[in-house]
Design an enzyme around this catalytic site. Structure first.
Site, PDB file in Angstrom:
ATOM      1  N   ARG A  49       0.851  -1.217   0.000  1.00 24.46           N
ATOM      2  CA  ARG A  49       0.000   0.000   0.000  1.00 24.46           C
ATOM      3  C   ARG A  49       0.872   1.248   0.000  1.00 24.46           C
ATOM      4  O   ARG A  49       0.569   2.248  -0.636  1.00 24.46           O
ATOM      5  CB  ARG A  49      -0.955   0.004   1.203  1.00 24.46           C
ATOM      6  N   TYR A 101     -13.459  17.845 -17.195  1.00 18.91           N
ATOM      7  CA  TYR A 101     -13.893  16.456 -17.231  1.00 18.91           C
ATOM      8  C   TYR A 101     -15.102  16.280 -16.300  1.00 18.91           C
ATOM      9  O   TYR A 101     -15.075  16.752 -15.155  1.00 18.91           O
ATOM     10  CB  TYR A 101     -12.724  15.573 -16.772  1.00 18.91           C
ATOM     11  N   ASP A 173      -4.740  19.572 -14.791  1.00 18.82           N
ATOM     12  CA  ASP A 173      -5.057  18.227 -15.287  1.00 18.82           C
ATOM     13  C   ASP A 173      -4.403  18.115 -16.660  1.00 18.82           C
ATOM     14  O   ASP A 173      -4.806  18.783 -17.611  1.00 18.82           O
ATOM     15  CB  ASP A 173      -6.580  18.049 -15.365  1.00 18.82           C
ATOM     16  N   LYS A 198      -5.523   6.974 -20.106  1.00 17.07           N
ATOM     17  CA  LYS A 198      -5.663   7.515 -21.452  1.00 17.07           C
ATOM     18  C   LYS A 198      -4.364   7.327 -22.246  1.00 17.07           C
ATOM     19  O   LYS A 198      -4.047   6.223 -22.603  1.00 17.07           O
ATOM     20  CB  LYS A 198      -6.091   8.972 -21.357  1.00 17.07           C
TER      21      LYS A 198
END
Ligand code: PLP
Length: 382
Positions: A49, A101, A173, A198
């Site tokens: 983690r 977005y 972003d 993406k």
């Protein structure tokens, strides 16, 4: 040694990676935990983690490409975006680009509000609008450039001036251009978020998200929140994104080449009433984008002459798929009104021009000839 050029860095990072047995590809360390050599001793890895060697290699690679101080790799772009807001205290006000977005808008307006943040949406392509929206409790600016899906360009250097004056965190972003075409940290950003699903993945097969920060202080805060919340990218998925990034440069160059030709072709079609592509010289953000980015990318939005036509195009395309997402080798068409921006309030959506006849295309690396033929038959009257 000199820093590598981007094309080389995509494949070799900073040139420092070494793997057991001379493995050329990064091993997938599919281990949740790591044994301690002795009490109070560590191999450098204790529990996945917090960190994992496969993921660390990916994080270093993205840091290298973005030109940042540190990067954390998260399960999705949205996981990265929501985690990045752990940098702000409740009561903070954020000014963001009005065209964002849809998932970011959903997060801001629901969970963001619940944790005590407030947001103003303004057209950041004119930085005067940011100055007008400043409040005493404004702590951050959140920019998408090019924006999704109307491709607005924001002048990051000009935005940084405002951020500097008021001591605001500047978020960008960077999903649409990826670090291959744009490095917001070099332009003054403090926090870069990017959906690795993406362009970095590039094959429409893996979800991932990144936060890259500009300095050590931000890195410490993000690393603390990251290990506490646990939205860490799995070792196998980290491997897949590393593999994807190896071909980022040639994919993006080819995608952009196709996109430029398609955008020009769309302009000539009688059924097409408007084309939004940053690489067209009459795009309002063309010059600013040329100053701050190395390319225009491969995202195109366009309007057709009716809602009926838009729906028919989506039903008739064959080479191109009707699907959400972007950035992969496969060309996709999206209907933002119903898909990515379905949760954006209607008035806000329509003000931006995201109407019933608005389509968004992510251009892939197929043959240009086949893509144009597909669009031609899909646009034609029956
Ligand atoms: C897809 C996308 C996101 C969210 O990323 P996921 O990996 O789907 O969670 C954020 N910002 C932009 C611009 C995107 O296109």
């Amino acid at each position: 040694m000199e820093k590598y050029q981007l094309e080389t860095a995509c494949i070799h990072g900073d040139g420092q990676q070494q793997h057991a047995y001379g493995a050329l590809s990064v091993p997938i360390y599919q281990s949740a935990t790591f044994t301690h050599p002795g009490i109070g001793q560590s191999t450098g890895y204790d529990y996945t983690r917090e960190s994992n060697p496969t993921r660390t290699e990916l994080e270093k690679l993205v840091t290298e490409l973005e030109g940042g101080f540190d990067t954390v790799a998260c399960t999705t772009g949205m996981a990265a975006i929501s985690l990045s807001f752990e940098l702000l205290e409740p009561g903070s006000h954020v000014i963001c680009s009005e065209d964002l977005y849809g998932g970011s808008v959903r997060y801001f307006d629901t969970i963001g509000k619940k944790i005590g943040l407030t947001f103003s949406y303004v057209d950041t392509s004119d930085v005067e609008n940011i100055k007008q929206a400043l409040q005493d409790n404004t702590k951050a600016l959140y920019i998408e450039t090019p924006s999704n899906p109307t491709m607005q360009i924001t002048d990051l250097r000009a935005v940084k001036e405002i951020a500097k004056e008021r001591d605001l965190l500047l978020y960008v972003d960077n999903t649409f251009l990826s670090p291959y075409y744009q490095n917001p940290i070099a332009l003054g950003a403090d926090v870069v978020v990017c959906s690795g699903t993406k362009f970095l993945s590039g094959h429409n097969d893996t979800l991932a998200g990144f936060i890259t920060v500009a300095n050590e202080e931000l890195a410490e805060k993000i690393r603390y929140a990251y290990k506490t919340i646990g939205c860490c990218l799995a070792p196998f998925d980290s491997y897949l994104i590393i593999r994807g990034i190896k071909t980022l440069a040639i994919r993006m160059a080819r995608q952009q080449e196709n996109a430029e030709a398609i955008a020009k072709w769309l302009l000539e079609q009688p059924q097409v009433t408007k084309v939004y592509y940053v690489g067209l010289p009459d795009h309002p953000g063309y010059e600013v984008n040329c100053r701050q980015a190395r390319g225009a990318g491969s995202m195109i939005s366009f309007c057709v002459d009716s809602e009926e036509r838009a729906r028919k195009v989506l039903e008739k395309i064959k080479v191109i798929s009707y699907a959400e997402s972007l950035g992969g080798v496969e060309s996709l068409l999206t209907y933002p009104m119903l898909q990515t921006h379905g949760d954006v309030p209607k008035e806000q959506r329509e003000k931006l021009g995201i109407t019933e006849n608005f389509l968004r295309m992510s251009v892939g690396i197929e043959s240009l000839e086949d893509l144009l033929a597909d669009l031609q038959q899909a646009l034609a009257d029956d």
